[in-house]
Motif scaffolding. Structure first.
Motif, PDB file in Angstrom:
ATOM      1  N   LEU A 171      -3.973   3.510  -6.745  1.00  0.00           N
ATOM      2  CA  LEU A 171      -4.172   3.965  -5.219  1.00  0.00           C
ATOM      3  C   LEU A 171      -5.868   3.750  -4.727  1.00  0.00           C
ATOM      4  O   LEU A 171      -5.729   2.686  -3.871  1.00  0.00           O
ATOM      5  CB  LEU A 171      -3.567   6.004  -4.999  1.00  0.00           C
ATOM      6  N   THR A 172      -6.575   4.024  -5.098  1.00  0.00           N
ATOM      7  CA  THR A 172      -7.561   3.528  -4.679  1.00  0.00           C
ATOM      8  C   THR A 172      -7.767   1.804  -4.364  1.00  0.00           C
ATOM      9  O   THR A 172      -8.546   1.800  -3.414  1.00  0.00           O
ATOM     10  CB  THR A 172      -8.704   4.226  -5.584  1.00  0.00           C
ATOM     11  N   PHE A 201     -12.062   1.877   8.571  1.00  0.00           N
ATOM     12  CA  PHE A 201     -11.366   0.483   9.005  1.00  0.00           C
ATOM     13  C   PHE A 201     -10.730   0.475   9.893  1.00  0.00           C
ATOM     14  O   PHE A 201     -10.634   0.191  10.861  1.00  0.00           O
ATOM     15  CB  PHE A 201     -10.243   0.037   7.677  1.00  0.00           C
ATOM     16  N   GLU A 245       0.968  -1.373  -0.208  1.00  0.00           N
ATOM     17  CA  GLU A 245      -0.295   0.201  -0.093  1.00  0.00           C
ATOM     18  C   GLU A 245       1.115   1.309   0.166  1.00  0.00           C
ATOM     19  O   GLU A 245       0.288   2.398  -0.690  1.00  0.00           O
ATOM     20  CB  GLU A 245      -1.123   0.308   0.895  1.00  0.00           C
ATOM     21  N   ILE A 246       2.228   1.722   0.619  1.00  0.00           N
ATOM     22  CA  ILE A 246       2.520   2.522   1.095  1.00  0.00           C
ATOM     23  C   ILE A 246       3.050   2.527  -0.121  1.00  0.00           C
ATOM     24  O   ILE A 246       3.779   3.168  -0.988  1.00  0.00           O
ATOM     25  CB  ILE A 246       3.940   2.335   2.232  1.00  0.00           C
ATOM     26  N   LEU A 306      -6.660  -3.115   1.154  1.00  0.00           N
ATOM     27  CA  LEU A 306      -5.651  -3.470   2.472  1.00  0.00           C
ATOM     28  C   LEU A 306      -6.188  -4.405   3.462  1.00  0.00           C
ATOM     29  O   LEU A 306      -6.409  -5.247   4.117  1.00  0.00           O
ATOM     30  CB  LEU A 306      -5.330  -1.948   2.971  1.00  0.00           C
ATOM     31  N   PRO A 307      -7.851  -3.624   3.217  1.00  0.00           N
ATOM     32  CA  PRO A 307      -8.457  -4.155   4.657  1.00  0.00           C
ATOM     33  C   PRO A 307      -8.360  -5.620   5.241  1.00  0.00           C
ATOM     34  O   PRO A 307      -8.948  -6.468   5.907  1.00  0.00           O
ATOM     35  CB  PRO A 307      -9.589  -3.695   4.619  1.00  0.00           C
ATOM     36  N   LEU A 338     -10.535   8.484   0.816  1.00  0.00           N
ATOM     37  CA  LEU A 338      -9.435   7.209   0.913  1.00  0.00           C
ATOM     38  C   LEU A 338      -9.096   7.329   2.140  1.00  0.00           C
ATOM     39  O   LEU A 338      -9.169   6.787   2.564  1.00  0.00           O
ATOM     40  CB  LEU A 338      -7.913   7.313   0.385  1.00  0.00           C
ATOM     41  N   ARG A 363      -5.010  10.098 -13.846  1.00  0.00           N
ATOM     42  CA  ARG A 363      -6.535   9.048 -13.418  1.00  0.00           C
ATOM     43  C   ARG A 363      -5.715   7.772 -13.147  1.00  0.00           C
ATOM     44  O   ARG A 363      -6.524   7.243 -12.231  1.00  0.00           O
ATOM     45  CB  ARG A 363      -7.841   8.997 -14.346  1.00  0.00           C
ATOM     46  N   VAL A 420       2.603   6.930  -6.880  1.00  0.00           N
ATOM     47  CA  VAL A 420       1.341   8.087  -7.781  1.00  0.00           C
ATOM     48  C   VAL A 420       2.701   8.900  -7.849  1.00  0.00           C
ATOM     49  O   VAL A 420       2.667   9.778  -9.614  1.00  0.00           O
ATOM     50  CB  VAL A 420       0.821   8.862  -6.594  1.00  0.00           C
ATOM     51  N   THR A 459      -5.917   0.799  -1.669  1.00  0.00           N
ATOM     52  CA  THR A 459      -6.053   0.853  -0.338  1.00  0.00           C
ATOM     53  C   THR A 459      -7.002  -0.285  -0.074  1.00  0.00           C
ATOM     54  O   THR A 459      -7.271  -0.401   0.994  1.00  0.00           O
ATOM     55  CB  THR A 459      -6.782   2.744  -0.760  1.00  0.00           C
ATOM     56  N   LEU A 460      -8.656   0.346  -1.650  1.00  0.00           N
ATOM     57  CA  LEU A 460      -9.752  -0.846  -0.963  1.00  0.00           C
ATOM     58  C   LEU A 460      -9.203  -2.147  -1.028  1.00  0.00           C
ATOM     59  O   LEU A 460      -9.906  -2.844   0.228  1.00  0.00           O
ATOM     60  CB  LEU A 460     -11.052  -0.767  -2.133  1.00  0.00           C
ATOM     61  N   LEU A 497      -4.400   7.756  -8.894  1.00  0.00           N
ATOM     62  CA  LEU A 497      -5.395   7.297  -8.450  1.00  0.00           C
ATOM     63  C   LEU A 497      -5.747   6.840  -8.205  1.00  0.00           C
ATOM     64  O   LEU A 497      -6.596   6.358  -7.096  1.00  0.00           O
ATOM     65  CB  LEU A 497      -6.168   8.991  -8.786  1.00  0.00           C
ATOM     66  N   ARG A 498      -6.225   6.323  -9.342  1.00  0.00           N
ATOM     67  CA  ARG A 498      -7.269   5.081  -9.674  1.00  0.00           C
ATOM     68  C   ARG A 498      -6.381   3.793  -9.230  1.00  0.00           C
ATOM     69  O   ARG A 498      -7.296   3.009  -8.467  1.00  0.00           O
ATOM     70  CB  ARG A 498      -7.920   4.046 -10.999  1.00  0.00           C
ATOM     71  N   ALA A 556       0.879   4.166  -2.504  1.00  0.00           N
ATOM     72  CA  ALA A 556       1.102   5.796  -2.765  1.00  0.00           C
ATOM     73  C   ALA A 556       2.323   6.695  -3.522  1.00  0.00           C
ATOM     74  O   ALA A 556       1.947   7.389  -3.924  1.00  0.00           O
ATOM     75  CB  ALA A 556       1.002   6.133  -1.219  1.00  0.00           C
TER      76      ALA A 556
END
Lengths: 478, 218
Positions: A160-161, B173, A135-136, A167-168, B166, A154, A142, A164-165, A157-158, A139
């Motif tokens: 990264l998005t 979370f 994830e880092i 990650l959980p 984000l 675009r 970018v 990030t989604l 950002l996409r 980021a």
């Protein structure tokens, strides 16, 4: 004594700082970046894991020594060696091309920083920390993806998005697994983990319908930085997936594993194959080619055997030849047309940028899996492996390759159009008329093209690595 | 900071959840950077309040400081962008009339409606699928932050809005995950992730302004 994992993490980070300071001197910064990546690749591949090796001033390196960092272990395992060598050598190739294609861009220092983070992701245990490092890295990507003096991408950002989604799911899986270890009867924890991992890796690998970041990264960013994300960052995610499958063997033996992988891979291949020929921008064409390639690798994994795993790894090893060459070609063509990569703007550019056009063509051939290119090796072997059990999938894979080639053909038609052949009788190219590729750039691109063709003609150069790597993974062992 | 948190600890339940709802809602509806940055700073305050019930106040305070540092990054970036935009206003025409700022545009009305729908869904999901290891009110806050963060991601392609979306999603979370994994290393890495996302969004916003500046010069 210097522990190997520490060397692999710290050296690229240090060199990233040095390269950033020296960015003004393009040849020197590129030389340092390429040299660092090649040196680390050689170190990780050749040094013995369990024996100390004496280097400068009597110091010793122990490659396999475990390092404890905030209570977490960094350990270089056998499987990680080839994976990391793949990352380092691919990065060296990209940095080499960036020397002429993207001089002074942030790709060189950021790329080295990303190598450090992605190496950390492969080395660290437990795996949840790998997810955080990926994830880092996303980021930081970018900064490399954004072209200087242009509107925000675009793609960055996409990317990264979606990362990030993802990650959980990866983090919660670790907790679920810890609970399962305490209460082995609670099998619903396994189902929940499988679902979370499926969603997370679908997001990270760009599986349809979570694929939108792939063409966005390829089209709306510095082309070689896009190729870096699609080959190196994405490659690290693939190796992370293999690590998860190795750590949690019940995942690959789950009754829904094979059908799920098959459906997902088919969706990617069909989508990429259908949309590639319809693209009017070379960047998005490269994105859909990457999608087909990922789909092919997933299709190989879906075979559910050691042979499938070999083919999946072979596909990963061959991917950079196609995508990086395409990116280099697109970068050169963009430079010749004032930054645009749509077919109208590029009309006739092929005559002024012949080496970039050749890179696009050979890279496209490889991404499509057609002969005399590196990509053919993996795609042909996969087609042959699929045919006895699933002729339909093999046919779809072939058609998807043809779809990419149609896209390339359309691009070539526009690139090689003579001024008199354009629809309104005028050359629509808006690029600077004095742009020329230069001898050095031609040499760099020619070397990359030669590499792609040589690996295509002599697959025995890389194929043994895939076979060697498979021996380390046991999740498909009966 | 810890003393401040202790003095307002009576808010660390449903009032903080309501605060989260209002601030995340403002982030979805508003495109005024002053309101957005203020709402984000307040949102971090309410999240920190809720965090104090799950982890040591010191750790929660560090998370809060990271959040407010992120707000500072956004504030400085937007302030600079605003200064550049103001120099372009005379070329573009008359500035927006003052009274119009207080009228909800069609876009803001749509965002408000979408935000309300997502909030209702988040509340319903929180009651039907409670998260393990966290009380009900914090579960609601987690779902609200994640849902409204995702909505913000879907509604905009602007770097700052995507970045804030984000960060809102990650706050939701984080609020849940600290109860599962109270490790300091994970907390530190999640903080680094949030800060890097903010830096990336600010970098892209700065690139946007630089590109616009070059277009104006040309």
């Amino acid at each position: 004594v210097i522990a190997g994992p520490l060397l692999l993490l710290v050296l690229p980070l240090l060199m990233a700082g040095v390269v950033y300071i020296l960015l003004r001197w393009t040849a020197l910064s590129a030389l340092l970046a390429v040299g660092t990546a090649v040196a680390l690749g050689i170190v990780v591949l050749t040094l013995p894991v369990d024996q100390p090796v004496r280097v400068w001033g009597g110091r010793e390196i122990v490659l396999g020594e475990t390092v404890t960092f905030f209570g977490r272990e960094l350990v270089l395992q056998q499987a990680d060696r080839i994976a990391m060598a793949f990352l380092f050598f691919t990065a060296a190739g990209i940095f080499f091309l960036a020397w002429r294609e993207e001089p002074r861009s942030l790709l060189l220092p950021m790329g080295l920083g990303l190598l450090s983070l992605l190496s950390g992701a492969l080395l660290i245990r437990p795996l949840i920390y790998a997810a955080l490092l990926v994830e880092i890295a996303a980021a930081l990507s970018v900064f490399a993806l954004q072209a200087e003096g242009e509107r925000p991408t675009r793609g960055g950002l996409r990317y990264l998005t979606f990362t990030t989604l993802a990650l959980p799911g990866l983090l919660i899986t670790h907790w679920l697994m810890e609970r399962y270890a305490l209460t082995p009867d609670a099998t619903e924890l396994l189902s929940m983990s499988a679902a979370l991992l499926t969603i997370s890796f679908s997001l990270l690998l760009g599986v349809a319908p979570f694929h939108t970041w792939v063409p966005a990264v390829a089209s709306d960013s510095v082309p070689l930085a896009g190729a870096f994300v699609l080959t190196i960052s994405n490659g690290a995610v693939w190796f992370l997936l293999f690590d998860f499958l190795e750590t949690y063997p019940w995942l690959s033996s789950h009754p829904r594993f094979d059908p799920l992988i098959s459906v997902a891979s088919l969706a990617m291949v069909i989508l990429g194959g259908l949309l590639a020929p319809a693209q009017r921008r070379l960047g998005t064409l490269m994105g859909y080619a990457a999608l087909v390639d990922s789909g092919a690798a997933l299709m190989a994994l879906g075979i559910g055997s050691k042979q499938g795993l070999v083919l999946s790894l072979l596909s990963l090893l061959m991917r950079p030849f196609g995508l990086v060459l395409m990116a280099a070609g697109i970068g050169g063509l963009r430079a010749s047309s004032g930054g645009a990569d749509d077919l109208d703007a590029l009309r006739g550019s092929g005559w002024r940028a012949p080496w970039s056009t050749a890179a696009l063509l050979v890279g496209g051939l490889s991404a499509a899996g057609l002969p005399v290119s590196a990509g053919f090796v993996g795609r042909w072997a996969l087609g042959r492996a699929l045919t006895p059990s699933d002729v339909g999938a093999a046919l779809i894979l072939l058609l998807a390759g043809l779809g990419i080639m149609i896209g390339i053909w359309r691009g070539l038609t526009a690139l090689l159009a003579r001024p008199g052949n354009s629809e309104n009788g005028q050359n629509q190219n808006t690029g600077s008329p004095d742009h020329s590729e230069g001898g050095l750039r031609a040499v760099v691109v020619a070397v990359a093209i030669a590499g792609c063709v040589v690996v295509g003609l002599f697959p025995q150069i890389l194929a043994p690595l895939a076979i060697q790597l498979v021996e380390v993974y046991t999740f498909f062992t009966p | 900071v810890i003393e401040l948190l202790a003095s307002v600890s009576f808010l660390a339940s449903m009032p903080a959840v309501a605060g989260v709802l209002v601030t995340a809602g403002l982030l979805v509806i508003s495109r005024n950077w002053r309101i957005t940055v203020t709402a984000l700073a307040l949102q971090y305050f309410f999240v920190v309040l809720l965090l104090t019930r799950l982890i040591y106040p010191e750790v929660a305070a560090v998370k809060g400081l990271t959040g407010w540092l992120i707000c500072m990054v956004f504030y400085l970036t937007e302030r600079r962008a605003s200064a550049i935009e103001q120099t372009e206003v005379p070329e573009k025409g008359e500035p927006v009339q003052r009274w119009r700022r207080w009228v909800l545009s069609a876009r803001a009305s749509f965002y408000l409606l979408a935000g309300m729908l997502v909030s209702v869904v988040a509340y319903t999901v929180a009651l039907r699928f409670p998260l393990p290891e966290v009380p009900t009110d914090i579960t609601i806050a987690c779902y609200l932050l994640a849902g409204l963060g995702l909505l913000l991601l879907g509604l905009s392609q602007a770097p700052m809005q995507v970045g804030i979306g984000l960060l809102t999603f990650l706050s939701g979370f984080d609020l849940f995950y600290v109860a599962l994994e109270p490790s300091l290393a994970v907390a530190g890495l999640l903080g680094a992730v949030s800060f890097l996302i903010a830096l990336a969004a600010a970098y892209l916003r700065a690139a946007e302004m630089a590109a616009r500046g070059e277009e104006v010069i040309l």
